[in-house]
Design a protein around this motif. Structure first.
Motif, mmCIF file in Angstrom:
data_model
loop_
_atom_site.group_PDB
_atom_site.id
_atom_site.type_symbol
_atom_site.label_atom_id
_atom_site.label_comp_id
_atom_site.label_asym_id
_atom_site.label_seq_id
_atom_site.Cartn_x
_atom_site.Cartn_y
_atom_site.Cartn_z
ATOM 1 N N TYR A 1 6.970 -17.578 -8.011
ATOM 2 C CA TYR A 1 6.010 -18.198 -7.099
ATOM 3 C C TYR A 1 5.959 -19.712 -7.304
ATOM 4 N N SER A 2 5.938 -20.436 -6.194
ATOM 5 C CA SER A 2 5.793 -21.888 -6.261
ATOM 6 C C SER A 2 4.354 -22.330 -6.046
ATOM 7 N N ALA A 3 3.476 -21.391 -5.720
ATOM 8 C CA ALA A 3 2.041 -21.651 -5.587
ATOM 9 C C ALA A 3 1.316 -20.332 -5.798
ATOM 10 N N GLY A 4 0.098 -20.412 -6.269
ATOM 11 C CA GLY A 4 -0.703 -19.222 -6.456
ATOM 12 C C GLY A 4 -1.374 -18.786 -5.165
ATOM 13 N N PRO A 5 -2.152 -17.696 -5.220
ATOM 14 C CA PRO A 5 -2.823 -17.202 -4.013
ATOM 15 C C PRO A 5 -3.951 -18.124 -3.575
ATOM 16 N N ASP A 6 -4.307 -17.983 -2.293
ATOM 17 C CA ASP A 6 -5.462 -18.678 -1.709
ATOM 18 C C ASP A 6 -5.324 -20.194 -1.762
ATOM 19 N N ALA A 7 -4.098 -20.682 -1.575
ATOM 20 C CA ALA A 7 -3.882 -22.123 -1.555
ATOM 21 C C ALA A 7 -4.484 -22.737 -0.300
ATOM 22 N N GLY A 8 -5.010 -23.926 -0.426
ATOM 23 C CA GLY A 8 -5.583 -24.637 0.707
ATOM 24 C C GLY A 8 -6.140 -25.968 0.244
ATOM 25 N N PRO A 9 -6.690 -26.764 1.147
ATOM 26 C CA PRO A 9 -7.208 -28.077 0.769
ATOM 27 C C PRO A 9 -8.246 -28.026 -0.348
ATOM 28 N N ASP A 10 -9.026 -26.936 -0.418
ATOM 29 C CA ASP A 10 -10.024 -26.803 -1.478
ATOM 30 C C ASP A 10 -9.463 -26.158 -2.736
ATOM 31 N N ASN A 11 -8.210 -25.721 -2.683
ATOM 32 C CA ASN A 11 -7.593 -25.028 -3.815
ATOM 33 C C ASN A 11 -6.102 -25.349 -3.846
ATOM 34 N N PRO A 12 -5.745 -26.626 -4.055
ATOM 35 C CA PRO A 12 -4.335 -27.016 -3.966
ATOM 36 C C PRO A 12 -3.465 -26.280 -4.985
ATOM 37 N N ILE A 13 -2.279 -25.882 -4.534
ATOM 38 C CA ILE A 13 -1.276 -25.111 -5.280
ATOM 39 C C ILE A 13 -1.756 -23.687 -5.544
ATOM 40 N N GLY A 14 -2.948 -23.322 -5.046
ATOM 41 C CA GLY A 14 -3.435 -21.967 -5.187
ATOM 42 C C GLY A 14 -4.058 -21.696 -6.542
ATOM 43 N N THR A 15 -4.680 -20.533 -6.657
ATOM 44 C CA THR A 15 -5.335 -20.137 -7.893
ATOM 45 C C THR A 15 -4.311 -20.025 -9.026
ATOM 46 N N ASN A 16 -4.558 -20.725 -10.094
ATOM 47 C CA ASN A 16 -3.689 -20.790 -11.276
ATOM 48 C C ASN A 16 -2.377 -21.532 -11.028
ATOM 49 N N GLY A 17 -2.173 -22.025 -9.811
ATOM 50 C CA GLY A 17 -0.931 -22.733 -9.502
ATOM 51 C C GLY A 17 -0.697 -23.990 -10.327
ATOM 52 N N PRO A 18 -1.745 -24.784 -10.652
ATOM 53 C CA PRO A 18 -1.499 -25.980 -11.468
ATOM 54 C C PRO A 18 -0.836 -25.686 -12.812
ATOM 55 N N GLY A 19 -0.966 -24.450 -13.306
ATOM 56 C CA GLY A 19 -0.310 -24.094 -14.552
ATOM 57 C C GLY A 19 1.201 -24.160 -14.489
#
Length: 206
Positions: free
Chosen positions: A16-34
């Protein structure tokens, strides 16, 4: 001489290149910044955000290599929408950015560059980016859907993947839904890291 077209992305061990529920309020998705933990302490990353300090070494060199080769960038509209509310001025991109979109919009000007909105397809965006980049390269910066479009069109010359030691389990998988067919990639670099990430570079058939 025309520069190359390249991709440089971090992905999870499960692709995965981004986590779930990505959007302007959650960039890269949940846990994506990891996915990017290996970058945050590097001097090139810190310097790109206007600060000083940070680590140097092989991981930092990879970031500098990417920065130095890119003369223009291509983004998908969803990636732009996620970033617009968080990117400051100057923006994180030191060069013109061409945003793929179905909705026309006036250019978005920053101190260090301008974002242009392209409504007539990936090849038009690439032609504009090539012209803007001159003899430097064009980076397809994401998100995953944009990378897949250029991959399926055979327009990518090389790809650097930073495989992070995390499992996301859901989100936007980089290679989900690519066109079927065998495409043999040529490995050109494998580099490990004290952060547990593995850096893999491939040349792609055109």
């Amino acid at each position: 001489m025309t520069g190359k077209v390249f991709v440089d992305l971090a992905i999870s061990l499960d692709g995965y290149s981004a986590g779930p529920d990505a959007g302007p309020d959650n960039p890269i998705g949940t846990n994506g910044p990891g996915l990017h933990n290996w970058m945050y302490e590097q001097a090139a990353f810190i310097g790109g955000h206007g600060d000083e300090g940070g680590l140097t070494g092989p991981d930092n060199d990879l970031i500098l290599e990417k920065i130095n080769r890119a003369g223009a960038f291509i983004l998908g509209r969803r990636m732009f929408d996620e970033g617009e509310v968080h990117w400051g001025d100057p923006s994180p991109f030191d060069g013109p950015v061409f945003v793929l979109t179905n909705s026309p919009r006036e250019p978005w000007k920053r101190k260090n560059n301008t974002f242009y909105f392209v409504t007539d397809g990936i090849e038009s965006a690439l032609a504009k980016a090539r012209a803007a980049a001159g003899d430097k390269d064009v980076q397809i910066s994401g998100g995953a859907d944009t990378v897949r479009q250029y991959l399926d069109a055979g327009l990518i010359d090389d790809m650097e993947l930073h495989i992070a030691p995390v499992l996301l389990g859901a989100g936007n998988r980089l290679f989900e839904g690519i066109a079927p067919g065998l495409r043999e990639l040529t490995p050109t670099r494998v580099q490990d890291s004290p952060y547990g990430v593995v850096h893999l570079r491939y040349d792609l058939p055109r």
